[in-house]
Design an enzyme around this catalytic site. Structure first.
Site, PDB file in Angstrom:
ATOM      1  N   GLY A 104      -9.395  21.581  45.167  1.00 22.14           N
ATOM      2  CA  GLY A 104     -10.650  21.256  45.854  1.00 22.14           C
ATOM      3  C   GLY A 104     -11.885  21.726  45.122  1.00 22.14           C
ATOM      4  O   GLY A 104     -11.807  22.413  44.107  1.00 22.14           O
ATOM      5  N   ARG A 107     -16.218  25.259  43.414  1.00 20.51           N
ATOM      6  CA  ARG A 107     -17.580  25.701  43.060  1.00 20.51           C
ATOM      7  C   ARG A 107     -18.492  24.500  42.854  1.00 20.51           C
ATOM      8  O   ARG A 107     -19.459  24.567  42.094  1.00 20.51           O
ATOM      9  CB  ARG A 107     -17.562  26.580  41.828  1.00 20.51           C
ATOM     10  CG  ARG A 107     -16.935  25.935  40.615  1.00 20.51           C
ATOM     11  CD  ARG A 107     -17.300  26.722  39.421  1.00 20.51           C
ATOM     12  NE  ARG A 107     -16.481  26.355  38.284  1.00 20.51           N
ATOM     13  CZ  ARG A 107     -16.636  26.884  37.105  1.00 20.51           C
ATOM     14  NH1 ARG A 107     -17.553  27.803  36.913  1.00 20.51           N
ATOM     15  NH2 ARG A 107     -15.873  26.522  36.112  1.00 20.51           N
ATOM     16  N   LYS A 127     -22.850  22.254  40.533  1.00 22.54           N
ATOM     17  CA  LYS A 127     -21.673  22.999  40.096  1.00 22.54           C
ATOM     18  C   LYS A 127     -22.081  24.444  39.845  1.00 22.54           C
ATOM     19  O   LYS A 127     -22.936  24.710  38.991  1.00 22.54           O
ATOM     20  CB  LYS A 127     -21.103  22.382  38.812  1.00 22.54           C
ATOM     21  CG  LYS A 127     -19.854  23.099  38.298  1.00 22.54           C
ATOM     22  CD  LYS A 127     -19.151  22.266  37.255  1.00 22.54           C
ATOM     23  CE  LYS A 127     -17.979  23.010  36.633  1.00 22.54           C
ATOM     24  NZ  LYS A 127     -17.307  22.203  35.610  1.00 22.54           N
ATOM     25  N   ASP A 282      -6.417  16.863  38.558  1.00 19.90           N
ATOM     26  CA  ASP A 282      -7.631  17.095  39.346  1.00 19.90           C
ATOM     27  C   ASP A 282      -8.874  16.896  38.485  1.00 19.90           C
ATOM     28  O   ASP A 282      -9.993  16.907  39.009  1.00 19.90           O
ATOM     29  CB  ASP A 282      -7.631  18.507  39.952  1.00 19.90           C
ATOM     30  CG  ASP A 282      -7.401  19.584  38.911  1.00 19.90           C
ATOM     31  OD1 ASP A 282      -6.353  19.546  38.240  1.00 19.90           O
ATOM     32  OD2 ASP A 282      -8.260  20.456  38.751  1.00 19.90           O
ATOM     33  N   ASP A 292     -15.553  16.914  34.390  1.00 19.76           N
ATOM     34  CA  ASP A 292     -15.227  18.336  34.268  1.00 19.76           C
ATOM     35  C   ASP A 292     -15.186  18.816  32.830  1.00 19.76           C
ATOM     36  O   ASP A 292     -14.127  18.984  32.227  1.00 19.76           O
ATOM     37  CB  ASP A 292     -13.894  18.656  34.967  1.00 19.76           C
ATOM     38  CG  ASP A 292     -14.115  18.979  36.434  1.00 19.76           C
ATOM     39  OD1 ASP A 292     -15.250  18.771  36.921  1.00 19.76           O
ATOM     40  OD2 ASP A 292     -13.179  19.431  37.099  1.00 19.76           O
TER      41      ASP A 292
HETATM   42  P1  AMP Z   1     -10.968  23.516  36.514  1.00 19.37           P
HETATM   43  O1  AMP Z   1      -9.878  24.094  35.679  1.00 19.37           O
HETATM   44  O2  AMP Z   1     -12.343  23.925  36.111  1.00 19.37           O
HETATM   45  O3  AMP Z   1     -10.844  22.045  36.670  1.00 19.37           O
HETATM   46  O4  AMP Z   1     -10.816  24.149  37.971  1.00 19.37           O
HETATM   47  C1  AMP Z   1      -9.632  24.102  38.710  1.00 19.37           C
HETATM   48  C2  AMP Z   1      -9.906  24.509  40.135  1.00 19.37           C
HETATM   49  O5  AMP Z   1     -10.432  25.829  40.186  1.00 19.37           O
HETATM   50  C3  AMP Z   1     -10.894  23.628  40.868  1.00 19.37           C
HETATM   51  O6  AMP Z   1     -10.461  23.523  42.186  1.00 19.37           O
HETATM   52  C4  AMP Z   1     -12.178  24.412  40.775  1.00 19.37           C
HETATM   53  O7  AMP Z   1     -13.060  24.111  41.825  1.00 19.37           O
HETATM   54  C5  AMP Z   1     -11.668  25.845  40.883  1.00 19.37           C
HETATM   55  N1  AMP Z   1     -12.571  26.809  40.247  1.00 19.37           N
HETATM   56  C6  AMP Z   1     -12.795  26.999  38.924  1.00 19.37           C
HETATM   57  N2  AMP Z   1     -13.678  27.985  38.732  1.00 19.37           N
HETATM   58  C7  AMP Z   1     -14.038  28.447  39.948  1.00 19.37           C
HETATM   59  C8  AMP Z   1     -14.932  29.461  40.419  1.00 19.37           C
HETATM   60  N3  AMP Z   1     -15.629  30.235  39.602  1.00 19.37           N
HETATM   61  N4  AMP Z   1     -15.020  29.640  41.754  1.00 19.37           N
HETATM   62  C9  AMP Z   1     -14.310  28.890  42.619  1.00 19.37           C
HETATM   63  N5  AMP Z   1     -13.470  27.923  42.240  1.00 19.37           N
HETATM   64  C10 AMP Z   1     -13.319  27.694  40.924  1.00 19.37           C
HETATM   65 MG    MG Z   2     -11.745  20.682  37.633  1.00 19.54          MG
END
Ligand code: AMP
Ligand code: MG
Length: 550
Positions: A104, A107, A127, A282, A292
């Site tokens: 989900g 952030r 973001k 995702d 992303d």
């Molecule tokens: P990503 O690898 O950046 O695609 O992130 C994978 C998941 O981790 C997604 O659900 C992001 O929303 C969540 N996520 C990554 N960094 C953060 C953060 N600093 N705080 C909250 N959720 C995060």
């Molecule tokens: Mg992501």
């Protein structure tokens, strides 16, 4: 804002899809819902460090608004504009090949859909603006370095002609964020930042996967119907316009189109040398947009096994050369996700073949274009391309610069062995080639006698092939320079902009944004931005390898 305010915001994702009944903002599993309403967290001193004038125009946001306090307050998450109804989306995903459950928008917060003067809808998404029900154990924030990278790369990709989400603004929040950048137990305080991303939709493959995993076919179907009606209306038969749900045929046509768009996107990545770095499901847009920007990178020397992501260093699942296969694997996960609604395996398998067919056809056309050929002759041109890619990999050769030099190589003059040449002429000719391409070679010591003869042979073959087409040097260069960029967001350039920005000098962000606006044409006094990576950057963090910490 005057006239532009009246264009306002809509929130169809919220209005037409089921939402989370719980309104408090705490981390949890969210069921039977596509989103949770959540407001951005206020920040102490939001300042716009950079913004994209093209995206502002797209959204009918005038310069006077973008430079006023209201913009920084809105894009920093401190205030909402009339009509905004912010929410975080619920999605799951396969990370590094394994089902990861609910992820989900941890952030990211969608502010609403801006309807511009042409009637287009653009979702604005912040973001890094604080925790949501999907933040799991993280803080919902983002740091300046990763935000600079996302901001610049989104716009660079757009100007390169690669389907991508856009970036409106980069805001410094005035708050500090703690990150352990190298995951080595040495956390540091870093400046916090927020990027406002813009796209017609941020729906990912994972948005569908979560409902399939939970056997929630009702919500799954609602999301599929919504997605097709909103973003793929051309696929809907007139007979089902008013129907409660869409037909299986329409779902299949839609899946086919998602496969096709995904393949088209990956061919563009291969063309410009972009490596996404985290192609989890995702991070796959349902619209076929690059989405992303995390530990992505740009190929410097042509090395198909290169991955910019430190977390991926051992498996290299997401390296440059694997991207086509991984995207196909991701499409197969989407097929699995929609199967409970479609309920037909064979047509889904068939549609998946659209991915391979589109990829192959587009890849061939793209490679022919990179070489300045009129078309790709299956059979004859396969070996030409294969041998070239071997050559690029034989010694450290900058991919971007190689193609530009190939475009400017004179082929019409006689450099060949097909006329009466003695051995010293052949030697001279090989030296000429090597000096012509030397700007693309990272280590001149790697140029052996055998390499020289290989490149000589390949160039002979290439010239013969170009002659078959009857294209002259000037036309060939013009067409090649339209598809082979001169300026890309080299990893070390982004890092230099970050280093300066962290010291309070944000000028290089705008400078790069401006250079990357026109990536195919040489720009006066900007030769430095087209140069190969300098030696000091070879093994520097941020320039060669990136961690996921952001
Ligand atoms: P990503 O690898 O950046 O695609 O992130 C994978 C998941 O981790 C997604 O659900 C992001 O929303 C969540 N996520 C990554 N960094 C953060 C953060 N600093 N705080 C909250 N959720 C995060
Ligand atoms: Mg992501």
């Amino acid at each position: 804002m005057t006239s532009s305010t009246s264009l306002g915001f809509e929130n169809r994702f919220v209005d037409l899809l089921p939402g989370d009944k719980e309104s408090k903002n705490f981390c949890r599993q969210v069921f039977d819902a596509c989103y949770s309403k959540v407001k951005p967290t206020s920040v102490s001193n939001p300042q716009i460090v950079a913004y994209s004038r093209e995206v502002a125009e797209l959204l009918n946001l005038p310069e006077s608004w973008m430079t006023a306090k209201e913009a920084a307050e809105t894009l920093g998450g401190n205030r909402l504009m009339p009509g905004m109804d912010p929410y975080a989306m619920c999605y799951g995903g396969h990370q590094f090949g394994n089902w990861a459950g609910q992820l989900g928008d941890g952030r990211a917060i969608n502010l609403g859909e801006r309807v511009n003067s042409s009637g287009q809808r653009w979702v604005l998404q912040l973001k890094g603006s604080g925790v949501t029900p999907y933040s799991r154990h993280a803080d919902g924030l983002a740091v300046l370095r990763s935000s600079v990278r996302e901001f610049l790369c989104s716009e660079a990709m757009h100007h390169l002609g690669v389907p991508t989400t856009r970036a409106l603004s980069l805001v410094l929040t005035g708050d500090q964020v703690t990150r352990d950048m190298f995951y080595d137990g040495n956390p540091e305080r870093e400046p916090g930042a927020i990027v406002c991303r813009v796209a017609p939709s941020f729906v990912r493959f994972g948005n569908f996967e979560i409902f399939a995993a939970r056997q929630d076919t009702v919500t799954l179907r609602k999301l599929m119907d919504f997605t097709i009606r909103e973003y793929f209306p051309h696929l809907i038969a007139t007979t089902e316009l008013q129907a409660e749900t869409l037909s299986t045929e329409t779902y299949l046509r839609w899946f086919d189109e998602v496969c096709r768009r995904t393949a088209e996107m990956v061919v563009h990545w291969m063309r410009v040398g972009f490596v996404h770095g985290v192609m989890n499901t995702d991070n796959m847009s349902i619209l076929g947009l690059t989405i992303d920007y995390g530990p992505y990178g740009w190929l410097e020397d042509y090395e198909p096994t290169w991955t910019p992501n430190t977390t991926d260093a051992s498996g290299r699942r997401y390296c440059y050369g694997q991207q086509p296969q991984i995207a196909m694997w991701n499409c197969a996960q989407l097929a699995n996700a929609i199967w409970p609604v479609v309920q037909q395996e064979e047509p889904l398998r068939e549609a998946l073949k659209t991915y391979s067919a589109t990829f192959e056809a587009n890849w061939q056309t793209m490679m022919a274009g990179k070489l300045g050929l009129r078309s790709f002759n299956v059979g004859a041109d396969e070996s030409l391309v294969e041998e070239l890619l071997k050559l690029l990999n034989a010694i450290e050769t900058d991919m971007t610069l190689f193609y530009r030099q190939l475009a400017s190589l004179p082929l019409e003059s006689n450099f060949g062995r097909d006329c009466n040449t003695d051995e010293s002429d052949v030697e001279d000719e090989l030296d000429f080639f090597v000096s012509h391409f030397s700007v693309a070679f990272y280590d001149q010591r790697q140029i052996s006698k055998s390499y020289k003869s290989q490149i000589g042979q390949w160039l002979q073959k290439y010239r013969n092939r170009v002659r078959q087409d009857g294209t002259d040097d000037a036309d060939r260069q013009t067409s090649m320079d339209r598809i082979n960029p001169l300026y890309v967001l080299r990893n070390y350039l982004a890092q230099q902009a970050i280093d300066k920005s962290e010291q309070g000098d944000h000028s290089m962000i705008y400078e790069l944004l401006d250079v990357l606006r026109d990536p195919y044409r040489p720009q006066k006094n900007r030769e430095i931005f087209a140069e190969k990576r300098p030696e000091w950057a070879r093994n520097r963090a941020g320039c060669s390898m990136l961690s996921c910490s952001s």
